[in-house]
Design a protein around this motif. Sequence first.
Motif, short mmCIF file in Angstrom:
data_model
loop_
_atom_site.label_atom_id
_atom_site.label_comp_id
_atom_site.label_asym_id
_atom_site.label_seq_id
_atom_site.Cartn_x
_atom_site.Cartn_y
_atom_site.Cartn_z
N PRO A 1 0.83 -1.21 0.00
CA PRO A 1 0.00 0.00 0.00
C PRO A 1 0.86 1.25 0.00
N PRO A 2 0.28 2.40 -0.35
CA PRO A 2 1.01 3.67 -0.22
C PRO A 2 1.21 4.01 1.24
N ARG B 1 -4.78 4.78 3.27
CA ARG B 1 -5.92 5.38 2.58
C ARG B 1 -6.60 4.34 1.69
N ARG B 2 -7.85 4.61 1.44
CA ARG B 2 -8.60 3.75 0.53
C ARG B 2 -8.11 3.97 -0.91
N PRO B 3 -7.92 2.90 -1.68
CA PRO B 3 -7.53 3.09 -3.09
C PRO B 3 -8.60 3.87 -3.84
N ARG B 4 -8.16 4.63 -4.84
CA ARG B 4 -9.08 5.38 -5.69
C ARG B 4 -9.20 4.68 -7.04
N ALA B 5 -10.42 4.50 -7.48
CA ALA B 5 -10.67 3.81 -8.74
C ALA B 5 -11.59 4.64 -9.61
N GLU B 6 -11.41 4.51 -10.91
CA GLU B 6 -12.32 5.06 -11.90
C GLU B 6 -12.86 3.93 -12.74
N VAL B 7 -14.12 4.03 -13.10
CA VAL B 7 -14.77 3.02 -13.93
C VAL B 7 -15.18 3.66 -15.25
N PHE B 8 -14.68 3.10 -16.35
CA PHE B 8 -15.05 3.55 -17.68
C PHE B 8 -15.88 2.45 -18.34
N LEU C 1 -5.77 -7.02 -6.40
CA LEU C 1 -4.96 -5.81 -6.57
C LEU C 1 -5.38 -4.73 -5.58
N LEU C 2 -6.68 -4.48 -5.49
CA LEU C 2 -7.18 -3.44 -4.59
C LEU C 2 -6.95 -3.81 -3.13
N ARG C 3 -7.02 -5.10 -2.83
CA ARG C 3 -6.76 -5.54 -1.45
C ARG C 3 -5.33 -5.21 -1.04
N THR C 4 -4.37 -5.43 -1.94
CA THR C 4 -2.99 -5.08 -1.62
C THR C 4 -2.83 -3.57 -1.44
N LEU C 5 -3.45 -2.79 -2.32
CA LEU C 5 -3.36 -1.34 -2.22
C LEU C 5 -3.98 -0.82 -0.92
N ALA D 1 -4.07 -2.56 1.88
CA ALA D 1 -3.44 -3.27 3.01
C ALA D 1 -4.42 -4.15 3.75
N ARG D 2 -5.42 -4.64 3.04
CA ARG D 2 -6.38 -5.55 3.67
C ARG D 2 -5.86 -6.98 3.61
N ARG D 3 -6.14 -7.72 4.65
CA ARG D 3 -5.75 -9.13 4.67
C ARG D 3 -6.67 -9.94 3.76
N PRO D 4 -6.12 -10.96 3.10
CA PRO D 4 -7.00 -11.82 2.31
C PRO D 4 -7.92 -12.62 3.21
N ALA D 5 -9.08 -12.94 2.69
CA ALA D 5 -10.01 -13.77 3.45
C ALA D 5 -9.40 -15.15 3.67
N ALA D 6 -9.70 -15.74 4.81
CA ALA D 6 -9.21 -17.08 5.09
C ALA D 6 -9.79 -18.05 4.06
N PRO D 7 -8.99 -19.01 3.60
CA PRO D 7 -9.50 -19.99 2.63
C PRO D 7 -10.76 -20.66 3.17
#
Length: 554
Positions: A142-143, A305-312, A443-447, A449-455
């Motif tokens: 993350p930043p 911070r929360r990642p910023r996304a744009e949708v086209f 990708l957004l989870r890494t940005l 800094a969220r942990r991945p859901a447990a398998p």
Amino acid sequence: MTDGESGGEAGGAVGRPWDGPSAEGRGDPFDDALALANGTAPTWVRPGAVPGATTVTTPYAAGGAAAATSSATDSGGDAPYTPDDPFAPDDPAAARSGPSSPSGPSRPADPAPPAGPGPRTAPAAVPWHTARALAERAVPGPPAPETSVLGEALGRTLAAPLTALTDLPSFDTSAMDGWAVSGPGPWRLDRPADAPETGPPSGILAGHAPAEALLDGHAIPIATGARIPSGATAVLRSEHGEVRELSAGGRRLYAPRPAPPGQDIRPRGQECRRGDQLLPAGALVTPAVLGLAAAAGYDELTAYRRPRAEVFVLGDELLDHGLPHEGRIRDALGPMLAPWLHALGVEAAPPRHLADEADTLYAALADSTADVVITTGGTASGPVDHVHPTLRRLGAEVLVDGVAVRPGHPMLLARLAPRRHLVGLPGNPLAAVSGLLTLAEPLLRTLAARRPAAPYRTPLAAAVAGHPRDTRLVPVAYRDDERHGLTAVPLRFHGPAMLRGIASADALAVVPPGGAERGTELEILEFPWSAGWTPGWAAPGGPHEPPEATGGRV
């Protein structure tokens, strides 16, 4: 990477080995996948599987990206998975004809890529688990974290442990409305020093410190949350005491049973002591976390911070209101993607609809400052599919170009600039959801800094047919089963262009190549709202259970 590797396990361990370099000499499978996507390594084809096949290295873009051979190339002699297959009725990447298909020899691509949309060399489809891992590793992390007031930290991830700045509670408090008592009863009922001479005594209220110590054998009214006076041994609940007037004047408090020491008193530090770690770094800031932080003395929090996304949203055929007409259809992805991204902890502006014009898309991507740009449609090679040519024009680096998954095969991931990426989703709704969960979410989870859901794995309530070589994502709803407990029921309406099934689903089941029988435990991708935060959500098996559960009909 050949099609025989489709459906490999997470971490890059994949199906049948290559008939090429030894397994020991291939290196990191993630690097191999990147090399294939960018044309910097040869593609090995099983000898004899394709007559006249040769090893090819295909340039992709001026920036160094390249397309390689298609996963539709058969590595074991099986028939290709054609567009007539019921699970990919309109997937243009399901099968290809021409020199690079199983029906003819492979050949080197032209040295220079085409300047505009149209037929192009089929991309090398990355195994599904590998594609998700590549997306997760596309950024190093993350930043830098930011410090903000409590309200602005909601949905972010803590960058440092949350440590108590004070004892909780910070003093002994009453857990109930009633009377603070000292010693065994009955008790003489005191009137507070500042209480009026007439009317019932007000007692000790929350937010007010007791004016004097409580003597042995005495009691005083007290409210929930009020500070316990010195000398008090317990709190007697208001419904357990009886006040009687004395003939000589005054009042006395009686109780049917003794009040043991400490009864209904919250002692100082019961919840935590100053300096205790309340939450670790990496914890998600939920509304409850904000409350805990405030109680522990915080005015600000340091979080990523929360990642910023744009949708086209691409496509001249799309309408933003009214009924479909004259060959035009409603845009289903625009209304869906922004709320979905918000649920993932992403700041996303309302989607922008872009005309099917190469210059329009180029200008939008060049001007965007978002961490992640998400496009819908235009990822194939049709006459108005401008995503690939625009990436070439921008000099972008393609990390994933096609994934061995159905639906959603022609999804892609590209690096526009350091720490800025594009996720290209197919235009069909369910295929777009597949791409969202395969590439965008990791990708957004890494940005963020969220942990991945447990398998998480759940047995199937019914058999599911599979693709011959690719992973398949199927909408499922939870249901209790007498034998297996909680099961995943495959839902109907699971075509790439359909949303009816996923609108009733709790999750997507990850079906390996070849399918799965009833009772097989499959990996489950839950939706953000499956935990129940969305208003109107019903627990599995409740009155709103999806009516289209197949009960074994696939």
